[in-house]
Enzyme design. Structure first.
Site, PDB file in Angstrom:
ATOM      1  N   GLU A  21     -46.819 -43.976 -15.406  1.00  0.00           N
ATOM      2  CA  GLU A  21     -45.721 -44.350 -14.368  1.00  0.00           C
ATOM      3  C   GLU A  21     -46.130 -43.909 -13.064  1.00  0.00           C
ATOM      4  O   GLU A  21     -46.276 -44.896 -12.025  1.00  0.00           O
ATOM      5  CB  GLU A  21     -44.426 -43.836 -14.717  1.00  0.00           C
ATOM      6  N   GLU A  66     -43.864 -57.519 -14.202  1.00  0.00           N
ATOM      7  CA  GLU A  66     -43.451 -58.620 -13.293  1.00  0.00           C
ATOM      8  C   GLU A  66     -42.175 -58.408 -12.773  1.00  0.00           C
ATOM      9  O   GLU A  66     -41.868 -59.301 -11.724  1.00  0.00           O
ATOM     10  CB  GLU A  66     -43.671 -59.670 -14.248  1.00  0.00           C
ATOM     11  N   ARG A  72     -31.861 -51.236  -7.310  1.00  0.00           N
ATOM     12  CA  ARG A  72     -31.223 -50.842  -8.653  1.00  0.00           C
ATOM     13  C   ARG A  72     -29.976 -51.592  -8.768  1.00  0.00           C
ATOM     14  O   ARG A  72     -28.833 -51.304  -7.991  1.00  0.00           O
ATOM     15  CB  ARG A  72     -30.823 -49.337  -8.163  1.00  0.00           C
ATOM     16  N   GLU A 100     -40.885 -55.664 -11.354  1.00  0.00           N
ATOM     17  CA  GLU A 100     -40.822 -54.499 -10.596  1.00  0.00           C
ATOM     18  C   GLU A 100     -41.303 -54.890  -9.236  1.00  0.00           C
ATOM     19  O   GLU A 100     -42.181 -55.507  -8.858  1.00  0.00           O
ATOM     20  CB  GLU A 100     -41.657 -53.475 -11.011  1.00  0.00           C
ATOM     21  N   ALA A 122     -40.579 -43.045 -11.986  1.00  0.00           N
ATOM     22  CA  ALA A 122     -40.245 -42.673 -13.411  1.00  0.00           C
ATOM     23  C   ALA A 122     -40.324 -43.861 -14.357  1.00  0.00           C
ATOM     24  O   ALA A 122     -40.570 -44.894 -13.764  1.00  0.00           O
ATOM     25  CB  ALA A 122     -38.784 -41.889 -13.220  1.00  0.00           C
ATOM     26  N   GLU A 141     -29.970 -39.328 -22.755  1.00  0.00           N
ATOM     27  CA  GLU A 141     -31.203 -39.583 -22.077  1.00  0.00           C
ATOM     28  C   GLU A 141     -31.737 -38.319 -21.683  1.00  0.00           C
ATOM     29  O   GLU A 141     -31.143 -37.465 -20.899  1.00  0.00           O
ATOM     30  CB  GLU A 141     -31.069 -40.509 -20.902  1.00  0.00           C
TER      31      GLU A 141
END
Length: 189
Positions: A92, A138, A63, A140, A75, A119
């Site tokens: 997902e 691509e 992250r 991930e 998610a 959100e």
């Protein structure tokens, strides 16, 4: 009180791939104004994938905002703001874990950071998983790991697991689905 506070202007500052950033001009009951940041997000969905033995599948991924890897429930963002959360969660689940599920159960809905962002994430539970295969984007790079509820709670309370949607979902899942089993073990019934 909130009726007395009003937005008098919203200005787009940045349009991004995932979020849009605005500067809002707010007016207060005493007449003064202030600038507030507002981040728009189209929404997301997440899923707790539960194996037959009760372990929960988690995804480990890098992250950028934290500059490190995290452990999270699968998610992703809605493809369209009108996409049903259950469809996004189903997609997902298979993309990130390589499993699919015929029936997702609603668990909870949460807003991640209510002070400045809209959100909204719908979280579902997935049991009776069916093996499939990952379909990663691509950009991930995800490792799938399985943990017991006790291992996950230990990671939460030690501070290793800090993702808000994941913490809320794991604890909600335990209360909704695991309390009865724990009570039965204690009483022997």
């Amino acid at each position: 009180m909130s009726e007395e506070i009003k937005r008098i202007k919203r200005e787009l500052v940045h349009k991004g791939a995932v979020i849009d950033i605005y500067e809002d001009t707010m007016e207060f009951p005493d007449g003064h104004t202030a600038k507030w940041d507002y981040i728009h997000h189209d929404g997301a969905a997440a899923v707790i994938p539960v194996l037959p033995d009760g372990r929960i599948l988690m995804v480990r991924q890098y992250r950028n905002a934290l500059e490190r890897e995290t452990i999270e429930i699968p998610a992703g963002k809605l493809d369209d703001p009108k996409e049903p959360g259950i469809e996004c969660a189903s997609r997902e689940l298979e993309e990130e874990t390589g499993y699919r599920c015929e029936h997702l159960e609603p668990l909870l809905t949460l807003h991640t950071t209510v002070a400045f962002c809209n959100e909204r994430i719908e979280v579902f539970a997935a049991r009776n998983l069916i093996p499939s295969r990952q379909h990663l984007d691509e950009d991930e790079f995800i490792d799938v790991e399985a943990y017991t509820m006790e291992e996950l709670k230990e990671k939460i309370f030690s501070g290793e697991l800090q993702d808000s949607k994941t913490v809320a979902a794991i604890l909600a899942y335990e209360v909704k689905y695991c309390q009865d089993r724990m009570e039965k073990r204690k009483t022997g019934k």
